[in-house]
Design a protein around this motif. Sequence first.
Motif, PDB file in Angstrom:
ATOM      1  N   VAL A  67       8.220  -3.055 -35.844  1.00 41.31           N
ATOM      2  CA  VAL A  67       9.617  -3.320 -35.472  1.00 41.31           C
ATOM      3  C   VAL A  67      10.563  -2.677 -36.477  1.00 41.31           C
ATOM      4  CG1 VAL A  67      11.362  -5.102 -35.023  1.00 41.31           C
ATOM      5  CG2 VAL A  67       8.992  -5.458 -34.298  1.00 41.31           C
ATOM      6  N   ALA A  68      10.220  -2.785 -37.762  1.00 39.57           N
ATOM      7  CA  ALA A  68      11.072  -2.190 -38.796  1.00 39.57           C
ATOM      8  C   ALA A  68      11.201  -0.683 -38.589  1.00 39.57           C
ATOM      9  CB  ALA A  68      10.494  -2.493 -40.180  1.00 39.57           C
ATOM     10  N   GLN A  69      10.107  -0.032 -38.226  1.00 43.04           N
ATOM     11  CA  GLN A  69      10.160   1.422 -37.986  1.00 43.04           C
ATOM     12  C   GLN A  69      10.993   1.740 -36.744  1.00 43.04           C
ATOM     13  OE1 GLN A  69       5.988   2.212 -37.830  1.00 43.04           O
ATOM     14  NE2 GLN A  69       5.744   2.284 -40.065  1.00 43.04           N
ATOM     15  N   GLN A  70      10.856   0.910 -35.692  1.00 41.56           N
ATOM     16  CA  GLN A  70      11.685   1.103 -34.498  1.00 41.56           C
ATOM     17  C   GLN A  70      13.168   0.959 -34.833  1.00 41.56           C
ATOM     18  OE1 GLN A  70      10.208   1.643 -31.123  1.00 41.56           O
ATOM     19  NE2 GLN A  70       8.643   2.200 -32.595  1.00 41.56           N
ATOM     20  N   LEU A  71      13.461   0.110 -35.798  1.00 44.52           N
ATOM     21  CA  LEU A  71      14.840  -0.110 -36.229  1.00 44.52           C
ATOM     22  C   LEU A  71      15.317   0.939 -37.229  1.00 44.52           C
ATOM     23  CD1 LEU A  71      14.737  -3.998 -36.632  1.00 44.52           C
ATOM     24  CD2 LEU A  71      16.256  -2.755 -35.090  1.00 44.52           C
ATOM     25  N   GLY A  72      14.404   1.780 -37.671  1.00 40.68           N
ATOM     26  CA  GLY A  72      14.787   2.800 -38.647  1.00 40.68           C
ATOM     27  C   GLY A  72      15.057   2.240 -40.028  1.00 40.68           C
ATOM     28  N   ILE A  73      14.467   1.084 -40.330  1.00 42.84           N
ATOM     29  CA  ILE A  73      14.675   0.452 -41.643  1.00 42.84           C
ATOM     30  C   ILE A  73      13.708   1.062 -42.652  1.00 42.84           C
ATOM     31  CG2 ILE A  73      14.609  -1.728 -42.918  1.00 42.84           C
ATOM     32  CD1 ILE A  73      15.255  -3.163 -40.305  1.00 42.84           C
ATOM     33  N   SER A  74      14.197   1.340 -43.825  1.00 40.95           N
ATOM     34  CA  SER A  74      13.407   1.977 -44.875  1.00 40.95           C
ATOM     35  C   SER A  74      12.154   1.167 -45.192  1.00 40.95           C
ATOM     36  CB  SER A  74      14.273   2.116 -46.137  1.00 40.95           C
ATOM     37  OG  SER A  74      13.469   2.372 -47.261  1.00 40.95           O
TER      38      SER A  74
ATOM     39  N   THR B 215      16.798 -10.684 -39.067  1.00 37.85           N
ATOM     40  CA  THR B 215      15.911 -11.810 -38.776  1.00 37.85           C
ATOM     41  C   THR B 215      15.691 -11.987 -37.279  1.00 37.85           C
ATOM     42  OG1 THR B 215      15.511 -14.171 -39.192  1.00 37.85           O
ATOM     43  CG2 THR B 215      17.790 -13.517 -38.761  1.00 37.85           C
ATOM     44  N   SER B 216      14.510 -12.520 -36.955  1.00 36.89           N
ATOM     45  CA  SER B 216      14.140 -12.767 -35.561  1.00 36.89           C
ATOM     46  C   SER B 216      12.848 -13.559 -35.571  1.00 36.89           C
ATOM     47  CB  SER B 216      13.943 -11.429 -34.834  1.00 36.89           C
ATOM     48  OG  SER B 216      13.208 -11.593 -33.653  1.00 36.89           O
ATOM     49  N   GLY B 217      12.494 -14.116 -34.407  1.00 37.60           N
ATOM     50  CA  GLY B 217      11.215 -14.813 -34.305  1.00 37.60           C
ATOM     51  C   GLY B 217      10.046 -13.872 -34.183  1.00 37.60           C
ATOM     52  N   THR B 218      10.329 -12.596 -33.828  1.00 45.18           N
ATOM     53  CA  THR B 218       9.252 -11.605 -33.673  1.00 45.18           C
ATOM     54  C   THR B 218       9.657 -10.314 -34.386  1.00 45.18           C
ATOM     55  OG1 THR B 218      10.250 -11.102 -31.523  1.00 45.18           O
ATOM     56  CG2 THR B 218       8.281 -12.465 -31.501  1.00 45.18           C
TER      57      THR B 218
ATOM     58  N   GLU C  91      18.271 -12.107 -33.976  1.00 41.69           N
ATOM     59  CA  GLU C  91      17.637 -11.424 -32.835  1.00 41.69           C
ATOM     60  C   GLU C  91      17.580  -9.916 -33.133  1.00 41.69           C
ATOM     61  OE1 GLU C  91      16.304 -13.080 -30.126  1.00 41.69           O
ATOM     62  OE2 GLU C  91      16.784 -14.836 -31.309  1.00 41.69           O
ATOM     63  N   ALA C  92      17.134  -9.609 -34.344  1.00 39.66           N
ATOM     64  CA  ALA C  92      17.204  -8.222 -34.835  1.00 39.66           C
ATOM     65  C   ALA C  92      16.365  -7.262 -34.018  1.00 39.66           C
ATOM     66  CB  ALA C  92      16.777  -8.177 -36.306  1.00 39.66           C
ATOM     67  N   HIS C  93      15.261  -7.734 -33.431  1.00 37.32           N
ATOM     68  CA  HIS C  93      14.437  -6.826 -32.625  1.00 37.32           C
ATOM     69  C   HIS C  93      15.220  -6.297 -31.425  1.00 37.32           C
ATOM     70  CE1 HIS C  93      13.973 -10.674 -30.556  1.00 37.32           C
ATOM     71  NE2 HIS C  93      13.617  -9.991 -29.480  1.00 37.32           N
TER      72      HIS C  93
ATOM     73  N   PHE D 293      22.473 -11.047 -30.259  1.00 32.38           N
ATOM     74  CA  PHE D 293      22.224 -10.101 -29.172  1.00 32.38           C
ATOM     75  C   PHE D 293      23.292 -10.113 -28.076  1.00 32.38           C
ATOM     76  CE2 PHE D 293      19.441  -9.154 -25.281  1.00 32.38           C
ATOM     77  CZ  PHE D 293      19.760  -7.810 -25.316  1.00 32.38           C
ATOM     78  N   THR D 294      23.622 -11.296 -27.557  1.00 29.46           N
ATOM     79  CA  THR D 294      24.524 -11.352 -26.397  1.00 29.46           C
ATOM     80  C   THR D 294      25.765 -12.175 -26.713  1.00 29.46           C
ATOM     81  OG1 THR D 294      23.505 -13.364 -25.522  1.00 29.46           O
ATOM     82  CG2 THR D 294      22.571 -11.252 -24.805  1.00 29.46           C
ATOM     83  N   ASN D 295      26.795 -12.006 -25.882  1.00 28.96           N
ATOM     84  CA  ASN D 295      28.008 -12.803 -26.025  1.00 28.96           C
ATOM     85  C   ASN D 295      27.720 -14.284 -25.825  1.00 28.96           C
ATOM     86  OD1 ASN D 295      29.843 -10.777 -26.661  1.00 28.96           O
ATOM     87  ND2 ASN D 295      30.181 -10.257 -24.514  1.00 28.96           N
ATOM     88  N   HIS D 296      26.738 -14.600 -24.974  1.00 29.17           N
ATOM     89  CA  HIS D 296      26.369 -16.002 -24.761  1.00 29.17           C
ATOM     90  C   HIS D 296      25.842 -16.607 -26.063  1.00 29.17           C
ATOM     91  CE1 HIS D 296      24.659 -19.638 -23.135  1.00 29.17           C
ATOM     92  NE2 HIS D 296      23.457 -19.276 -23.542  1.00 29.17           N
ATOM     93  N   LEU D 297      24.992 -15.880 -26.777  1.00 33.46           N
ATOM     94  CA  LEU D 297      24.468 -16.383 -28.044  1.00 33.46           C
ATOM     95  C   LEU D 297      25.574 -16.474 -29.094  1.00 33.46           C
ATOM     96  CD1 LEU D 297      21.066 -14.456 -28.162  1.00 33.46           C
ATOM     97  CD2 LEU D 297      21.410 -16.889 -27.732  1.00 33.46           C
TER      98      LEU D 297
END
Length: 924
Positions: A686-693, A673-676, A458-460, A311-315
């Motif tokens: 979440v998958a639908q929000q991401l537009g994943i089939s 992948t993500s914890g949520t 951190e895919a969400h 997600f971030t440059n820090h991560l």
Amino acid sequence: MDNRTYAVVDLETTGHSPLKGDRVIQIAIVFIENGAISRKYARFVNPGRDIPSFIQQLTSITDKEVASAPSFEQIAQEVSDLLQGTVFVAHNTDFDLSFLQSEFKRCKVPTWSGKKIDTVELSKILFPSSSSYRLQDLAEDLNIPLPTAHRADDDAEATAHLLLAALSKLHSLPEETLNLLHRRSFSLRSDISSLFYEALKSVRQDNKSVKLPLFRGIPYRDVKKTVESVALRTMFPIQEDEKIQLLEKGYPSFEYRKPQLEFMDTAWNALQSSTEVIAEVPTGIGKTVGYLLPAAIHSFQTGKPVVISTFTNHLVDKILEDEVQRIRDILDIDCTAAVLKGKEQYISLGKFEELLRITDESYDETFTIMQILVWLTETGTGDLNELNVSGGGQLFIDRIRKRNSKMSEDEKVADYHQKMMDACSKTNLVITNHSMLLSDSQREQRILHSYSGLIIDEAHQFIHTAVRSNEIVLSYMNWKYVIGQIGSDAEGQLLHKIIKLHNRFSNFGQQIVNQLAYSYDQFTSVFDKVAFLLSSHRPKTRGGQHGNRVVFALAEVRDEPIFARVAEKMSDYIESVQTIQTQLEVHKPKMSKKEEALLAEWEYWLRELKIKAGEWVEIFLDDSNENFTVWIEKDKRSLPGSLNIVKSPIDASVLIKEFTTRMNQEKIGIVWTSGTMTIKNNERFVAQQLGISDGVPIKSFAAPRQFYDKAAIFIVDDMPSIQHVSQNDYIEAVADAVVQTVIATGGRLFVLFTSQDMLRKTYELILDSELLSEYALIAQGVSSGSRLKLLKSFRQFDKSVLFGTNSFWEGVDVPGEALSAVIIVRLPFTSPDEMIFKARAEKLNAIGVNPFTDLALPEAILRFRQGFGRLIRSSEDRGFFIILDRRIETKSYGKSFLNALPSVPIKNVSLEHMVKSLEDCYNE
């Protein structure tokens, strides 16, 4: 040889103002002669008054300790004599020296005179990447002993060692760097120029200057070349005992977790079969190493990199610093990794050198230039985020960011971003962030290509990134700043210098200059009318006002013809600016280096204006895209300065689908992948929000059964209902609950809010009450500093409380005893007045879908789960999740929140009973 005596001074006092009766309670002086500590002086001082309790807590100096000590009047002459003829050194001379001089004057002894050195100012220049310049933070970074911070004897000795470390660093710099530093050092606030002079003289005499490559006379540290990755027969461990043997090499205290091994298989199978999978991997499983190990082995087998995006440059930096070395230890192979961020994160050495030729610098600019000159001798990345600069310095940093790929030949040789891109094709792992990954996928000539797999951690947060990456923010203050760079003809400003340059070289006389002035006046006049229109507009809906903050949709004023007039007048103005640029460009061969730099600066701001013009058209005049919403934000207390106009996508899935379509054409394995990644009863939200089939499988891995054994959830059932009392009454109840919980647990709490306004009011109420005066209270948006800086402060104090909003609900690691409890003030629903949410809700309503059950509730549950995830980071952690919002038990949807959490004991109790339970637990 520097034969001066440095007197390093530190004072502890009853307060900041000697004129208001504050006095010294401890003084320490450490003397440095011939490059070493020679002697020390330390005395307690009787202030003749009670030491305030918060000073006693800060310094651990009590009234009893100073009762038999001399007053400052009794030692003033002694201290004055000791300091005469020395160079005065302190960590913030503005405080120590001014306080001491005031006391000398009061005691009628000679004040000190001579050169002074502020180690804060010196440290900022010589350690430009330090995250903080507090003495204790610098001591920690430089391994300087500091047994007790805020005790004058320990602080003075630590400051003396800091000065010696700074002098050592100074003498290690290249001669060319020292020369450039010395030239600018005379405008500093303390007498540091003498240190640069001594270092420069010493380096020249010894002829031992460090030799670094030069870019137009500026030394810089070259990037270490990446050895090209080659295919190796490294086998993935199929059997469970093989995986365990490997992991034990990386983890001396390895803890067997079957789900971690299963996740490794899932990631490996996706990469090997070039398929796509969604994996929910909660805290406690070992997610990062679970995907890095198969990714590294897959890269070795294919001879191509695997891309890891987070997600971030820090991560990004955290993965590189902490985890890649572990993979090397596990595989016993030099697994290489390269970090790639957007080009604007990297320095443009060409632009930096150009700006050095323009001599009219402010203090902030001079100081930032000095920091950069030192940083260039040590950075291996050229990533400007490594620098810790002031707010004014940040404006200079923004001017030297790499904006385009057009470079001269000498720039290509030295360009950090180019070297990072070159490394990406030769390494095993390319570590990047979601924003970079998304923007790269839209380029015709992509940086990330020919790779063998993709892990999106951190895919969400990919949803949030897709929105932000396609968002346009038009800030009134930023516009005024850009316009002012080439609009002001005051003496010394860029326009004044360009007019002189134009008069020298151009044959067109005054006409074009007059045209420029006329078009500028026309443009700024109509621009200011728009600012007045938006400043004075009152929203049509009541929900658009929250205290002083006002938000309303652009649609309320969009039909105004004045927006088109701004675009028209701006186009005329840009044409006039461009004409001067074109006329001067032909005379470039006759210009001096400084004149070339002035012209380049004019061109830079012309380019910025053109970008602004494009943004204006997209925000105010483009009606073509239905997937965007536009709104205005302002603060009634600071108009028009607070005006912001935002254009943002409504549905991120539309944007992400374009990305996934392109990725699937690459025929590579993709792991999201993500914890949520799931919600009970709505697994594919979440998958639908991401537009994943819908055809992409979801695999969920549970944390080990014993992982949450030391966790408990409390629902405080005698809190007032937020829907039935005033906000002030609710805040008073929250403040009381926080205070009692903090006292019971001894601190180390997160208090999580959904509203910055409520956070601030609760924080101020607790602060004013002084009931937690022994604790470090740190509040996001109130206490200064970034999220990471606030988190560092929280970790440094045993007794600390952190008040956080949005960004503290997730992505924050505070393992072990450093975090004892998380208090949830309100269930984390998005405000129905939030503009993107409102636009999304309207779209759902239009197709007959309930926005609450299909959007607001699942989003809040995800955030709730993430908030819980802050608490338990390992099976040894003990912690309490405390919910103050009674809707969790009074509303039908409350069970959905609780069902989303791991199986942890839930106790419905009064505040009094909860506090007693916590006290019993901590007294065991």
